[in-house]
Design a protein around this motif. Sequence first.
Motif, mmCIF file in Angstrom:
data_model
loop_
_atom_site.group_PDB
_atom_site.id
_atom_site.type_symbol
_atom_site.label_atom_id
_atom_site.label_comp_id
_atom_site.label_asym_id
_atom_site.label_seq_id
_atom_site.Cartn_x
_atom_site.Cartn_y
_atom_site.Cartn_z
ATOM 1 N N ILE A 179 61.496 70.690 22.419
ATOM 2 C CA ILE A 179 60.043 70.609 22.227
ATOM 3 C C ILE A 179 59.558 69.200 22.518
ATOM 4 O O ILE A 179 58.575 69.001 23.240
ATOM 5 C CB ILE A 179 59.658 71.008 20.785
ATOM 6 N N CYS A 180 60.242 68.218 21.964
ATOM 7 C CA CYS A 180 59.845 66.813 22.103
ATOM 8 C C CYS A 180 61.069 65.976 22.449
ATOM 9 O O CYS A 180 62.017 65.914 21.660
ATOM 10 C CB CYS A 180 59.216 66.292 20.814
ATOM 11 N N GLU A 181 61.020 65.309 23.585
ATOM 12 C CA GLU A 181 62.150 64.485 24.003
ATOM 13 C C GLU A 181 62.100 63.083 23.407
ATOM 14 O O GLU A 181 63.120 62.415 23.302
ATOM 15 C CB GLU A 181 62.197 64.386 25.533
ATOM 16 N N THR A 182 60.910 62.633 23.033
ATOM 17 C CA THR A 182 60.755 61.274 22.527
ATOM 18 C C THR A 182 60.021 61.290 21.186
ATOM 19 O O THR A 182 59.376 62.274 20.820
ATOM 20 C CB THR A 182 59.954 60.400 23.514
ATOM 21 N N GLN A 183 60.101 60.180 20.463
ATOM 22 C CA GLN A 183 59.374 60.056 19.207
ATOM 23 C C GLN A 183 57.872 60.067 19.445
ATOM 24 O O GLN A 183 57.095 60.575 18.623
ATOM 25 C CB GLN A 183 59.781 58.770 18.485
ATOM 26 N N GLU A 184 57.455 59.521 20.582
ATOM 27 C CA GLU A 184 56.026 59.529 20.920
ATOM 28 C C GLU A 184 55.516 60.962 21.061
ATOM 29 O O GLU A 184 54.423 61.299 20.583
ATOM 30 C CB GLU A 184 55.797 58.755 22.221
ATOM 31 N N GLU A 185 56.312 61.806 21.717
ATOM 32 C CA GLU A 185 55.930 63.202 21.853
ATOM 33 C C GLU A 185 55.924 63.915 20.508
ATOM 34 O O GLU A 185 55.045 64.753 20.237
ATOM 35 C CB GLU A 185 56.885 63.916 22.822
#
Length: 254
Positions: A179-185
């Motif tokens: 769902i989210c690859e980065t902490q920002e996402e």
Amino acid sequence: EQPKAGTVIDEVQEVVELPAFDPRLNLNARDPTTIELSAMVLTQLREYVSLIALMYKNNPFHCFEHASHVTMSVVKLMSRIVAPSDAVIRNTKDGTAEYAVNLHDHTYGITSDPLTQFACIFSALIHDVDHQGVSNAQLVAEGSPLGQKYSCSLAEQNSVDLSWKLLMDDQFEDLRHIICETQEEMTHFRHLVVNCVLATDIMDKDLIALRNKRWETAFSENSANTKTNVDRKATIVIEHLIQASDVAHTMQHW
């Protein structure tokens, strides 16, 4: 990552920032029907949805059947927003090109951000988790323990907390990463989920005042065509989408 100390209502954003249009990403976009998820991710997704279903109570209205209907409605409304498939969509009769960036602007960036679209669908699925079958005012009147934990929007905040805690469980690590690859996402996803679910509380006076003020700012004659104001309009559309889907269930013959 779990949110910082405080309650869900403290995280409501006046403006949820969406990604700016990137023609390079648009040109290299993959057909969603060609994307295959791993067996592990599919297993975790099915398990998550199954557990969410079990967290719904057998209420006459606020039950998993209702959540399923709201989710289907959000998917349907999302499908009515045509997403750009290329930098140039088509050439008009006068020889000019209609660009995907125009469609991006027309839909306030919603068509260009798959994470935003998924967050809306996810929010519809979880928006009434553990609902007690009565209004927030009635929960307060009955002295519900939720009234000690939350100052307002008791049912909605509880749904977000329980559903997010489950998603953060170790057993759903692969699902979270897809769902989210980065902490920002992940932060962007969290903001969207909080705003979407809290938008289903259409009785709270403070939230109503915030939405009305946001609408006046976004759509007044003197509103500026800035990135922030475009994102403000997108936030309004997203919240109205789930509100319409939530209320629309009462109008269906099935």
